[in-house]
Design a protein around this motif. Sequence first.
Motif, PDB file in Angstrom:
ATOM      1  N   PHE A  28       0.834  -1.203   0.000  1.00 34.46           N
ATOM      2  CA  PHE A  28       0.000   0.000   0.000  1.00 34.46           C
ATOM      3  C   PHE A  28       0.869   1.254   0.000  1.00 34.46           C
ATOM      4  O   PHE A  28       0.619   2.205  -0.765  1.00 34.46           O
ATOM      5  CB  PHE A  28      -0.911  -0.003   1.227  1.00 34.46           C
ATOM      6  N   MET A  29       1.901   1.292   0.844  1.00 38.83           N
ATOM      7  CA  MET A  29       2.767   2.467   0.922  1.00 38.83           C
ATOM      8  C   MET A  29       3.524   2.698  -0.384  1.00 38.83           C
ATOM      9  O   MET A  29       3.697   3.840  -0.812  1.00 38.83           O
ATOM     10  CB  MET A  29       3.752   2.322   2.082  1.00 38.83           C
ATOM     11  N   ARG A  30       3.959   1.636  -1.014  1.00 38.36           N
ATOM     12  CA  ARG A  30       4.704   1.782  -2.271  1.00 38.36           C
ATOM     13  C   ARG A  30       3.835   2.440  -3.336  1.00 38.36           C
ATOM     14  O   ARG A  30       4.312   3.250  -4.138  1.00 38.36           O
ATOM     15  CB  ARG A  30       5.181   0.406  -2.755  1.00 38.36           C
ATOM     16  N   ARG A  31       2.551   2.121  -3.341  1.00 37.41           N
ATOM     17  CA  ARG A  31       1.637   2.706  -4.328  1.00 37.41           C
ATOM     18  C   ARG A  31       1.165   4.100  -3.923  1.00 37.41           C
ATOM     19  O   ARG A  31       1.014   4.975  -4.772  1.00 37.41           O
ATOM     20  CB  ARG A  31       0.421   1.792  -4.495  1.00 37.41           C
ATOM     21  N   ARG A  32       0.960   4.288  -2.620  1.00 32.73           N
ATOM     22  CA  ARG A  32       0.335   5.526  -2.136  1.00 32.73           C
ATOM     23  C   ARG A  32       1.334   6.664  -1.983  1.00 32.73           C
ATOM     24  O   ARG A  32       1.018   7.822  -2.270  1.00 32.73           O
ATOM     25  CB  ARG A  32      -0.345   5.238  -0.787  1.00 32.73           C
ATOM     26  N   GLU A  33       2.515   6.387  -1.502  1.00 35.51           N
ATOM     27  CA  GLU A  33       3.508   7.426  -1.198  1.00 35.51           C
ATOM     28  C   GLU A  33       4.888   6.910  -1.580  1.00 35.51           C
ATOM     29  O   GLU A  33       5.688   6.496  -0.737  1.00 35.51           O
ATOM     30  CB  GLU A  33       3.444   7.793   0.291  1.00 35.51           C
ATOM     31  N   ALA A  35       7.690   8.224  -2.714  1.00 34.56           N
ATOM     32  CA  ALA A  35       8.911   8.858  -2.203  1.00 34.56           C
ATOM     33  C   ALA A  35       9.178   8.435  -0.760  1.00 34.56           C
ATOM     34  O   ALA A  35      10.314   8.088  -0.405  1.00 34.56           O
ATOM     35  CB  ALA A  35       8.798  10.374  -2.298  1.00 34.56           C
ATOM     36  N   GLY A  36       8.138   8.457   0.070  1.00 31.44           N
ATOM     37  CA  GLY A  36       8.308   8.043   1.454  1.00 31.44           C
ATOM     38  C   GLY A  36       8.659   6.573   1.568  1.00 31.44           C
ATOM     39  O   GLY A  36       9.505   6.183   2.381  1.00 31.44           O
ATOM     40  N   LEU A  40      12.217   5.017   3.208  1.00 29.72           N
ATOM     41  CA  LEU A  40      12.220   3.988   4.244  1.00 29.72           C
ATOM     42  C   LEU A  40      12.893   2.709   3.757  1.00 29.72           C
ATOM     43  O   LEU A  40      13.706   2.111   4.464  1.00 29.72           O
ATOM     44  CB  LEU A  40      10.788   3.690   4.688  1.00 29.72           C
ATOM     45  N   ARG A  41      12.566   2.304   2.551  1.00 28.73           N
ATOM     46  CA  ARG A  41      13.088   1.036   2.014  1.00 28.73           C
ATOM     47  C   ARG A  41      14.602   1.048   1.897  1.00 28.73           C
ATOM     48  O   ARG A  41      15.267   0.033   2.129  1.00 28.73           O
ATOM     49  CB  ARG A  41      12.457   0.785   0.640  1.00 28.73           C
ATOM     50  N   VAL A  42      15.155   2.198   1.547  1.00 29.93           N
ATOM     51  CA  VAL A  42      16.593   2.284   1.312  1.00 29.93           C
ATOM     52  C   VAL A  42      17.370   2.629   2.582  1.00 29.93           C
ATOM     53  O   VAL A  42      18.471   2.111   2.808  1.00 29.93           O
ATOM     54  CB  VAL A  42      16.885   3.342   0.213  1.00 29.93           C
ATOM     55  N   LEU A  43      16.810   3.479   3.432  1.00 26.83           N
ATOM     56  CA  LEU A  43      17.600   4.086   4.504  1.00 26.83           C
ATOM     57  C   LEU A  43      17.244   3.634   5.916  1.00 26.83           C
ATOM     58  O   LEU A  43      18.063   3.782   6.827  1.00 26.83           O
ATOM     59  CB  LEU A  43      17.470   5.612   4.433  1.00 26.83           C
ATOM     60  N   ALA A  44      16.044   3.123   6.137  1.00 31.85           N
ATOM     61  CA  ALA A  44      15.680   2.726   7.500  1.00 31.85           C
ATOM     62  C   ALA A  44      16.453   1.475   7.905  1.00 31.85           C
ATOM     63  O   ALA A  44      16.672   0.572   7.086  1.00 31.85           O
ATOM     64  CB  ALA A  44      14.183   2.450   7.587  1.00 31.85           C
ATOM     65  N   PRO A  45      16.894   1.385   9.169  1.00 34.41           N
ATOM     66  CA  PRO A  45      17.501   0.135   9.646  1.00 34.41           C
ATOM     67  C   PRO A  45      16.556  -1.029   9.387  1.00 34.41           C
ATOM     68  O   PRO A  45      15.333  -0.897   9.517  1.00 34.41           O
ATOM     69  CB  PRO A  45      17.694   0.387  11.146  1.00 34.41           C
ATOM     70  N   ALA A  46      17.111  -2.180   9.026  1.00 31.16           N
ATOM     71  CA  ALA A  46      16.275  -3.323   8.637  1.00 31.16           C
ATOM     72  C   ALA A  46      15.275  -3.701   9.708  1.00 31.16           C
ATOM     73  O   ALA A  46      14.113  -4.008   9.405  1.00 31.16           O
ATOM     74  CB  ALA A  46      17.175  -4.519   8.309  1.00 31.16           C
ATOM     75  N   HIS A  47      15.686  -3.641  10.977  1.00 32.29           N
ATOM     76  CA  HIS A  47      14.786  -4.054  12.055  1.00 32.29           C
ATOM     77  C   HIS A  47      13.676  -3.040  12.313  1.00 32.29           C
ATOM     78  O   HIS A  47      12.668  -3.349  12.947  1.00 32.29           O
ATOM     79  CB  HIS A  47      15.577  -4.280  13.350  1.00 32.29           C
ATOM     80  N   ALA A 259      15.241  16.498   3.955  1.00 28.41           N
ATOM     81  CA  ALA A 259      15.757  17.051   2.701  1.00 28.41           C
ATOM     82  C   ALA A 259      14.691  17.059   1.616  1.00 28.41           C
ATOM     83  O   ALA A 259      14.579  18.024   0.845  1.00 28.41           O
ATOM     84  CB  ALA A 259      16.980  16.253   2.239  1.00 28.41           C
ATOM     85  N   ILE A 260      13.895  15.995   1.533  1.00 29.83           N
ATOM     86  CA  ILE A 260      12.832  15.947   0.527  1.00 29.83           C
ATOM     87  C   ILE A 260      11.774  17.011   0.817  1.00 29.83           C
ATOM     88  O   ILE A 260      11.234  17.643  -0.108  1.00 29.83           O
ATOM     89  CB  ILE A 260      12.220  14.540   0.466  1.00 29.83           C
ATOM     90  N   SER A 261      11.490  17.258   2.096  1.00 27.01           N
ATOM     91  CA  SER A 261      10.528  18.314   2.438  1.00 27.01           C
ATOM     92  C   SER A 261      11.045  19.683   2.022  1.00 27.01           C
ATOM     93  O   SER A 261      10.303  20.505   1.467  1.00 27.01           O
ATOM     94  CB  SER A 261      10.251  18.289   3.945  1.00 27.01           C
TER      95      SER A 261
END
Length: 314
Positions: A28-33, A35-36, A40-47, A259-261
């Motif tokens: 849902f997030m991938r389709r809805r937002e 950029a966000g 998260l997918r690239v930069l958030a810690p895996a856990h 930065a995106i904001s």
Amino acid sequence: MRSWRYCLDAAGVRERTLRADYTAAAVFMRRRETAGWGALRVLAPAHFLPHALVGAAMAYLTDDVCDRGDAAGRRARFEAWATRVRAALDTGTATHPLLRAYLHAAHEYGLPRRWADDYLVGSRAQLDSPEFADEAEYQRYIDTFTWPGAMLSTGMTPHLVSDEEFAATVRAFADGFQRTDLLCDLAEDLAEGRNWLPRADLDRYGVSTADLVAGRDTPAIRALLVETTSRARASLDVGDLLIDQVGPEYRPLTRSVLAISHHRLDNVCALGPAITRRPARDNPVECARLLLGARRPGASERPAAVPAGTSVGG
């Protein structure tokens, strides 16, 4: 990129049904937002990634319930959704996949229930698509809707300062993010008969909603936009404090969101009065650059911004 399965394992999400719930929230997030989701997918810690995605999905899905379809339909759908959410919060169980995932994530990170309760209250008020009489009304909107919504995901981030100090900084960011979002979508809102800029601001500069709908470029409109973008920038600048308030492993993600904001607000400033005629949209190449740059040790909080207080639209 880390596999989604690896991230679910790292997050301790092992039960089969719960993994499917978290995966549905991520889709849902991938389709809805996008950029966000990408940040998260690239930069958030895996856990942390699966839990943060679930919190964000909870906020965006609730917002969609309020924001799509005719007014009567929105209200009926929201009341049904709010009843479902409150029952889940009361009992700790749910049949909706996203709610099951959210209950688990909020429990894992000790997120206070009040943020979800406050967000529902603010969401109900949003159903009437209010126009703000003045800055005070706008700030109440931040307190009752935008800030709680941000805390559903950002509030899960482990932090180095007190909960109160961290939440206050998130509020400043939420203010800047919301004002930027209103500006980015101004053309679309005007086309739908809504103007979310406080009426007192328009009156102070002698600008009417009709002037904005007509897409006029006047000194008064430019002055109004300079003030609005300057307020947004000041709030985002306070939000930059979040970078030092979270642990090192969470800073790349936090830096990228900020930065995106700022990038979106720069786009608004570059368009100037044309923002009343067409929406400001993310530049995918620039967003990708910001995501990559956020990983660099010692990366600056954000690139040099368009000076909103001195120039709007050249």
